[in-house]
Design an enzyme around this catalytic site. Structure first.
Site, PDB file in Angstrom:
ATOM      1  CG  HIS A   1      -8.628  -3.072  -2.395  1.00 42.14           C
ATOM      2  ND1 HIS A   1      -9.590  -2.378  -3.099  1.00 42.14           N
ATOM      3  CD2 HIS A   1      -8.389  -2.340  -1.275  1.00 42.14           C
ATOM      4  CE1 HIS A   1      -9.913  -1.287  -2.436  1.00 42.14           C
ATOM      5  NE2 HIS A   1      -9.206  -1.237  -1.311  1.00 42.14           N
TER       6      HIS A   1
ATOM      7  CG  ASN B   1     -12.174  -0.544   3.981  1.00 45.39           C
ATOM      8  OD1 ASN B   1     -12.540  -0.928   5.077  1.00 45.39           O
ATOM      9  ND2 ASN B   1     -10.998   0.023   3.774  1.00 45.39           N
TER      10      ASN B   1
ATOM     11  CG  ASP C   1      -2.060   0.995   1.101  1.00 42.50           C
ATOM     12  OD1 ASP C   1      -3.222   0.547   1.062  1.00 42.50           O
ATOM     13  OD2 ASP C   1      -1.791   2.218   1.029  1.00 42.50           O
ATOM     14  CB  ILE C   2       0.797   4.273  -2.145  1.00 42.34           C
ATOM     15  CG1 ILE C   2       1.870   5.173  -2.704  1.00 42.34           C
ATOM     16  CG2 ILE C   2      -0.454   5.059  -1.797  1.00 42.34           C
ATOM     17  CD1 ILE C   2       1.546   5.732  -4.078  1.00 42.34           C
TER      18      ILE C   2
ATOM     19  CB  VAL D   1      -9.249   1.753  -5.101  1.00 40.57           C
ATOM     20  CG1 VAL D   1      -8.952   1.124  -6.464  1.00 40.57           C
ATOM     21  CG2 VAL D   1      -8.262   2.879  -4.808  1.00 40.57           C
TER      22      VAL D   1
END
Ligand code: 5GP
Ligand code: ZN
Length: 113
Positions: free
Chosen positions: A99, A86, A29-30, A95
């Site tokens: 995921h 989520n 994750d960024i 997004v």
């Protein structure tokens, strides 16, 4: 398709890939929320679990199986880790390509915020 995760899958956007095969990708994750924070997703574009169809089940199984394999290999399985999915606005989904967040490396509070 204007999906940031499809672009990551297609290597149009760089990411730090942890694991990849024909159907599954895990990348960092960024904006990590724990010492280990990966995103694990099926390569097939499904916006949320609300759109899941029976034929997607094999891909979802592969994602979860891969999470278990990677977390064992990285040594997080004994201590424990969290998997979060989520869905829509109230859960903070930003997004819209299914995921799983995979978090580890610190004590994770419950209930989550
Ligand atoms: P969501 O809020 O939808 O459950 O999670 C989206 C996650 O994707 C966030 O944790 C966010 O930091 C991550 N993210 C968004 N854009 C990028 C990106 O371009 N690269 C990576 N590696 N992660 C991203
Ligand atoms: Zn997508």
């Amino acid at each position: 398709m204007d999906c940031i995760f499809c672009k990551i899958i297609n290597k149009e956007i760089p990411s730090k890939i942890i694991y990849e095969d024909d159907h599954v990708i895990l990348f960092e994750d960024i904006n990590p929320q724990a010492p280990f924070h990966a995103l694990a997703l099926p390569k097939v574009h499904i916006p949320t679990i609300l759109e899941l169809k029976p034929e997607h089940s094999v891909y979802l199984y592969k994602v979860v199986e891969t999470i278990a394999k990677v977390m064992k290999e990285k040594g997080y399985s004994e201590d424990g880790f969290r998997v979060v999915l989520n869905t829509n606005r109230a859960a903070g989904q930003t997004v819209f390509h299914i995921h799983f967040h995979v978090l580890a490396g610190r004590l994770l509070m419950w209930p989550p915020g």
